[in-house]
Design a protein around this motif. Structure first.
Motif, PDB file in Angstrom:
ATOM      1  N   ASN A 181      -5.991 -10.538  -4.895  1.00 15.62           N
ATOM      2  CA  ASN A 181      -5.242  -9.626  -5.753  1.00 15.62           C
ATOM      3  C   ASN A 181      -5.848  -8.252  -5.508  1.00 15.62           C
ATOM      4  O   ASN A 181      -7.026  -8.040  -5.784  1.00 15.62           O
ATOM      5  CB  ASN A 181      -5.372 -10.006  -7.229  1.00 15.62           C
ATOM      6  N   GLN A 182      -5.041  -7.361  -4.963  1.00 16.00           N
ATOM      7  CA  GLN A 182      -5.481  -6.005  -4.640  1.00 16.00           C
ATOM      8  C   GLN A 182      -5.112  -5.085  -5.788  1.00 16.00           C
ATOM      9  O   GLN A 182      -3.949  -5.014  -6.186  1.00 16.00           O
ATOM     10  CB  GLN A 182      -4.806  -5.527  -3.345  1.00 16.00           C
ATOM     11  N   ILE A 183      -6.100  -4.374  -6.313  1.00 16.49           N
ATOM     12  CA  ILE A 183      -5.853  -3.355  -7.335  1.00 16.49           C
ATOM     13  C   ILE A 183      -6.026  -2.001  -6.656  1.00 16.49           C
ATOM     14  O   ILE A 183      -7.106  -1.675  -6.177  1.00 16.49           O
ATOM     15  CB  ILE A 183      -6.848  -3.475  -8.509  1.00 16.49           C
ATOM     16  N   GLY A 184      -4.951  -1.219  -6.566  1.00 16.19           N
ATOM     17  CA  GLY A 184      -4.997   0.062  -5.867  1.00 16.19           C
ATOM     18  C   GLY A 184      -4.788  -0.132  -4.379  1.00 16.19           C
ATOM     19  O   GLY A 184      -4.307  -1.172  -3.924  1.00 16.19           O
ATOM     20  N   ALA A 185      -5.158   0.877  -3.617  1.00 14.91           N
ATOM     21  CA  ALA A 185      -4.955   0.874  -2.170  1.00 14.91           C
ATOM     22  C   ALA A 185      -6.022   0.023  -1.477  1.00 14.91           C
ATOM     23  O   ALA A 185      -7.178   0.015  -1.893  1.00 14.91           O
ATOM     24  CB  ALA A 185      -5.010   2.293  -1.635  1.00 14.91           C
ATOM     25  N   ALA A 186      -5.640  -0.654  -0.401  1.00 19.08           N
ATOM     26  CA  ALA A 186      -6.613  -1.414   0.385  1.00 19.08           C
ATOM     27  C   ALA A 186      -7.286  -0.530   1.431  1.00 19.08           C
ATOM     28  O   ALA A 186      -8.434  -0.734   1.788  1.00 19.08           O
ATOM     29  CB  ALA A 186      -5.941  -2.602   1.070  1.00 19.08           C
ATOM     30  N   CYS A 187      -6.556   0.465   1.926  1.00 22.12           N
ATOM     31  CA  CYS A 187      -7.065   1.309   3.005  1.00 22.12           C
ATOM     32  C   CYS A 187      -7.806   2.529   2.462  1.00 22.12           C
ATOM     33  O   CYS A 187      -7.401   3.107   1.442  1.00 22.12           O
ATOM     34  CB  CYS A 187      -5.902   1.774   3.886  1.00 22.12           C
ATOM     35  N   HIS A 188      -8.846   2.935   3.158  1.00 24.15           N
ATOM     36  CA  HIS A 188      -9.606   4.123   2.746  1.00 24.15           C
ATOM     37  C   HIS A 188      -8.774   5.399   2.800  1.00 24.15           C
ATOM     38  O   HIS A 188      -9.129   6.406   2.200  1.00 24.15           O
ATOM     39  CB  HIS A 188     -10.870   4.288   3.609  1.00 24.15           C
ATOM     40  N   THR A 189      -7.619   5.364   3.490  1.00 23.96           N
ATOM     41  CA  THR A 189      -6.729   6.531   3.555  1.00 23.96           C
ATOM     42  C   THR A 189      -5.897   6.687   2.288  1.00 23.96           C
ATOM     43  O   THR A 189      -5.196   7.678   2.127  1.00 23.96           O
ATOM     44  CB  THR A 189      -5.753   6.425   4.745  1.00 23.96           C
ATOM     45  N   GLY A 190      -5.938   5.652   1.429  1.00 18.99           N
ATOM     46  CA  GLY A 190      -5.109   5.652   0.236  1.00 18.99           C
ATOM     47  C   GLY A 190      -3.794   4.922   0.440  1.00 18.99           C
ATOM     48  O   GLY A 190      -2.995   4.812  -0.487  1.00 18.99           O
ATOM     49  N   ARG A 191      -3.566   4.434   1.644  1.00 19.87           N
ATOM     50  CA  ARG A 191      -2.352   3.665   1.901  1.00 19.87           C
ATOM     51  C   ARG A 191      -2.541   2.236   1.361  1.00 19.87           C
ATOM     52  O   ARG A 191      -3.668   1.751   1.261  1.00 19.87           O
ATOM     53  CB  ARG A 191      -2.045   3.632   3.395  1.00 19.87           C
ATOM     54  N   PRO A 192      -1.432   1.568   1.053  1.00 19.43           N
ATOM     55  CA  PRO A 192      -1.535   0.212   0.508  1.00 19.43           C
ATOM     56  C   PRO A 192      -2.240  -0.770   1.442  1.00 19.43           C
ATOM     57  O   PRO A 192      -2.926  -1.671   0.981  1.00 19.43           O
ATOM     58  CB  PRO A 192      -0.077  -0.207   0.298  1.00 19.43           C
ATOM     59  N   ALA A 193      -2.070  -0.605   2.750  1.00 19.86           N
ATOM     60  CA  ALA A 193      -2.681  -1.504   3.736  1.00 19.86           C
ATOM     61  C   ALA A 193      -3.219  -0.691   4.906  1.00 19.86           C
ATOM     62  O   ALA A 193      -2.768   0.422   5.168  1.00 19.86           O
ATOM     63  CB  ALA A 193      -1.644  -2.515   4.241  1.00 19.86           C
TER      64      ALA A 193
END
Length: 141
Positions: free
Chosen positions: A107-119
């Motif tokens: 379960n991902q809360i917020g963005a997964a990528c350090h760029t702020g993108r979802p993935a």
């Protein structure tokens, strides 16, 4: 030895159980003591990111239920979301048939990528156009 172990269990019956410690001790960590981990959204099944774990990160993840990785660049443990608030809660962990890749449904809360993108996989390769197309907007903090 790792490959032989995983080959030996290929024909085990559906729902056959194995001791967790025995299986984890047979995982194929690389020369740096790391194994690749794929983080997949538990609901949508979208692949969000790939990272690395060593045995300690794996044990911490299983104990806490939060994703803990090994940062190769920083050479330290990285609890996903510890500084950003974009956490990952472990829902299910699976091992591939060779014991050399871990798949974690989360379960991902917020963005997964350090760029702020979802993935992290937002660079789409379009070979027929000889291009790479960026998908989604970055929302860096």
């Amino acid at each position: 030895m790792t490959k032989a172990f995983f080959q030996s269990i290929e024909t085990n019956a559906h729902n056959h159980s194995l001791p967790l410690a025995d299986v984890l001790s047979r995982l194929a960590f690389n020369d740096q003591g790391l194994i690749p981990v794929i983080a997949q959204d538990a609901t949508s099944k979208e692949v969000l990111m790939q990272a690395w774990m060593n045995r300690e990160a794996l044990d911490r993840t299983l104990k806490s239920g939060r994703m803990v990785y090994w940062s190769r660049s920083r050479q330290c443990y990285w609890v996903k979301g510890e500084s950003s608030g974009h956490t990952q809660e472990l829902v299910r962990m699976s091992l591939d048939c060779d014991g050399d890749v871990i798949l974690c449904q989360i379960n991902q809360i917020g963005a997964a990528c350090h760029t702020g993108r979802p993935a992290c996989f937002y660079l789409d390769v379009v070979p027929e156009k000889d291009q790479v197309v960026i998908q989604g907007d970055a929302s860096l903090p």
